[in-house]
Design a protein around this motif. Structure first.
Motif, PDB file in Angstrom:
ATOM      1  N   ALA A 148      22.358  11.107  80.671  1.00 56.84           N
ATOM      2  CA  ALA A 148      21.030  11.630  80.320  1.00 56.84           C
ATOM      3  C   ALA A 148      20.788  11.418  78.837  1.00 56.84           C
ATOM      4  O   ALA A 148      21.697  11.094  78.073  1.00 56.84           O
ATOM      5  N   THR A 149      19.550  11.642  78.439  1.00 56.23           N
ATOM      6  CA  THR A 149      19.212  11.744  77.029  1.00 56.23           C
ATOM      7  C   THR A 149      19.069  13.237  76.743  1.00 56.23           C
ATOM      8  O   THR A 149      18.185  13.890  77.296  1.00 56.23           O
ATOM      9  N   TYR A 150      19.957  13.766  75.938  1.00 55.54           N
ATOM     10  CA  TYR A 150      20.041  15.207  75.690  1.00 55.54           C
ATOM     11  C   TYR A 150      19.332  15.583  74.392  1.00 55.54           C
ATOM     12  O   TYR A 150      19.329  14.817  73.426  1.00 55.54           O
ATOM     13  N   SER A 151      18.772  16.785  74.357  1.00 59.70           N
ATOM     14  CA  SER A 151      18.382  17.401  73.090  1.00 59.70           C
ATOM     15  C   SER A 151      19.664  17.955  72.499  1.00 59.70           C
ATOM     16  O   SER A 151      20.541  18.403  73.229  1.00 59.70           O
ATOM     17  N   HIS A 152      19.782  17.907  71.183  1.00 58.16           N
ATOM     18  CA  HIS A 152      21.014  18.425  70.580  1.00 58.16           C
ATOM     19  C   HIS A 152      20.715  19.303  69.381  1.00 58.16           C
ATOM     20  O   HIS A 152      19.683  19.178  68.727  1.00 58.16           O
ATOM     21  N   ILE A 153      21.641  20.193  69.136  1.00 58.82           N
ATOM     22  CA  ILE A 153      21.726  20.931  67.882  1.00 58.82           C
ATOM     23  C   ILE A 153      23.130  20.635  67.371  1.00 58.82           C
ATOM     24  O   ILE A 153      24.110  20.840  68.084  1.00 58.82           O
TER      25      ILE A 153
END
Length: 139
Positions: free
Chosen positions: A72-77
């Motif tokens: 997947a393409t993840y949102s990250h912090i």
């Protein structure tokens, strides 16, 4: 003789069906390696686009950890070198993130599947899988 051939064909077909099923199930997952070359802990939080998967990954200073996650393409912090950044990371193929030393930028961008992350200065090229939004970079 015909029974032996028939049994052999059935066994081969069953083995082929099992291997195809296993390969398709495994293809939904991909490897992610995080190499921490800093002198501090690196934390990466990943959130999948459908909000189903949430990962909180911690890599101690000087260590390398490997993970298997759904493609997947993840949102990250990301928290590294005393900075916090948000953005996206494309983990649809085998990916290695290398967090470089805090006090100096990476000497080069790295291979396509090995991305060097330096939160003080984001990569200028547009083909990086790991991206962060500069306006959300915090001290």
């Amino acid at each position: 003789m015909k029974k032996t051939i028939l049994v052999l064909v059935i066994v081969l077909l069953a083995a082929l069906a099992i291997s195809v099923f296993s390969a398709s199930a495994a293809s939904d997952l991909v490897g992610l390696t995080i190499k921490n070359r800093t002198d501090q802990v690196v934390w990466v939080s990943l959130l999948s686009p459908d909000n189903v998967y949430v990962y909180w990954l911690e890599v101690p200073a000087g260590e390398t950890n490997s993970y298997t996650v759904p493609r997947a393409t993840y949102s990250h912090i990301t928290v590294a070198c005393g900075k916090t950044a948000t953005g996206e990371v494309d983990i649809r193929t085998l990916t290695t993130l290398v967090f470089t030393k805090c006090d100096s930028p990476p000497p080069n961008a790295g291979e396509r599947s090995i991305e060097k992350v330096y939160l003080y200065d984001s990569p200028a090229r547009g083909d990086f899988q790991y991206r962060f939004d500069n306006e959300y970079l915090f001290d």
